[in-house]
Design an enzyme around this catalytic site. Sequence first.
Site, PDB file in Angstrom:
ATOM      1  N   SER A  41       0.796  -1.162   0.097  1.00 57.14           N
ATOM      2  CA  SER A  41      -0.098   0.135   0.028  1.00 57.14           C
ATOM      3  C   SER A  41       0.832   1.289  -0.152  1.00 57.14           C
ATOM      4  CB  SER A  41      -1.239   0.045   1.152  1.00 57.14           C
ATOM      5  OG  SER A  41      -1.974   0.858   1.004  1.00 57.14           O
ATOM      6  N   GLU A  59      -1.356  -2.262  -8.333  1.00 53.70           N
ATOM      7  CA  GLU A  59      -2.776  -2.726  -7.597  1.00 53.70           C
ATOM      8  C   GLU A  59      -3.141  -1.239  -7.009  1.00 53.70           C
ATOM      9  OE1 GLU A  59      -3.646  -2.432  -4.196  1.00 53.70           O
ATOM     10  OE2 GLU A  59      -1.418  -1.683  -3.820  1.00 53.70           O
ATOM     11  N   HIS A 107      -5.047  -5.207  -1.988  1.00 49.14           N
ATOM     12  CA  HIS A 107      -5.546  -5.006  -0.652  1.00 49.14           C
ATOM     13  C   HIS A 107      -6.634  -6.029  -0.475  1.00 49.14           C
ATOM     14  CE1 HIS A 107      -3.872  -1.203  -1.045  1.00 49.14           C
ATOM     15  NE2 HIS A 107      -3.991  -0.767   0.145  1.00 49.14           N
TER      16      HIS A 107
END
Length: 347
Positions: free
Chosen positions: A142, A246, A317
């Site tokens: 992230s 992502e 995630h």
Amino acid sequence: MIDRRATLQAIAAMGAAGAALLTAPALATLQPTRKPPRLKAGDTVGLIEPAGFTDDVYDLEPVKETIRAMGLVPKAGATLGKKYGYLAGEDRARAADVNAMYADKDVKAVFAVRGGWGCARMLPYLDFATIRANPKLLIGYSDITALHMAFAAHAGFTTIHGPNASSAWGKASWEPFRALAFDGATPTYANPQSVEDRLVPRQWRTRTIKGGKAQGRLLGGNLTVLTALMGTPYLPDFTGAILFIEDTNEAEYRIDRMLTQLSLGGVLGKLKGVVFGQCTECVNTGAGYGNFTLSEVLQQHLEPLGIPAFEGAMFGHIANQFSLPVGAMVEVDADAATIRVLEPVVS
């Protein structure tokens, strides 16, 4: 969840500041030339919160227990459990935690407890000379993408885009990580077979955008964080790379916008291959809003590149995700939807 899009202008300003703080040799893009040491039972590893804070300090106990369950000994950074607005301490303090972990000879790897937002804010204060001199695995995903990219550009060793220390660490996450970080293995990543009671499974499906195989250094992470580093000295050279990306909570048009930015900035044109992982909750919910689907957006941007590309790989995630070696040589097979690691990432 912090709105990362509101921070883009601030990051651009920090890029100029960061360029002034880096020494001339550090500004050169570095390819991984050394390998961090492999982990072994009993090793001490650092726990840092380089971005968001943990709401309840008691929530850090299961995190430490997770590290112990790996056979490792956790060492908490000074800002662990602290709070400064939506950050785990001021920028210089969080950077000092990172610097201290890499300077500490007893610490063998560094785990990010969580993401959020804030890693890019502290990049100008990282001591890349110390980090470069002490290769150690950095593990997280992230917002930790900002650190992965900065390390790829200026540290000269591989890192691991994988679960944060506070993640679930189920079998599908733990075993690939152990193979990479403890065993020095070179795994091939492929989505698991679905156990759904259907004639044609729907779960964990992949889609080939452009077939073929390609080899290159694996670079990428969270798309929003990565594109926010455009124009700063903290983004590595993507020439000949395999890009993996992502995201989460981004509407299709924003994915379109960010891929357009990578295209206009010359990144997509340099690549050998692309893997798009999971995009969690990436659906525009506005009433009466006509839009492209995510797959259509990916097709529009990636197919014309003429390089192997596929979507749906298990990173992002999600509860269980691959541990991908950032900066290592890999081979992607877009027809088989696999990522094969070609070299050990630890010594």
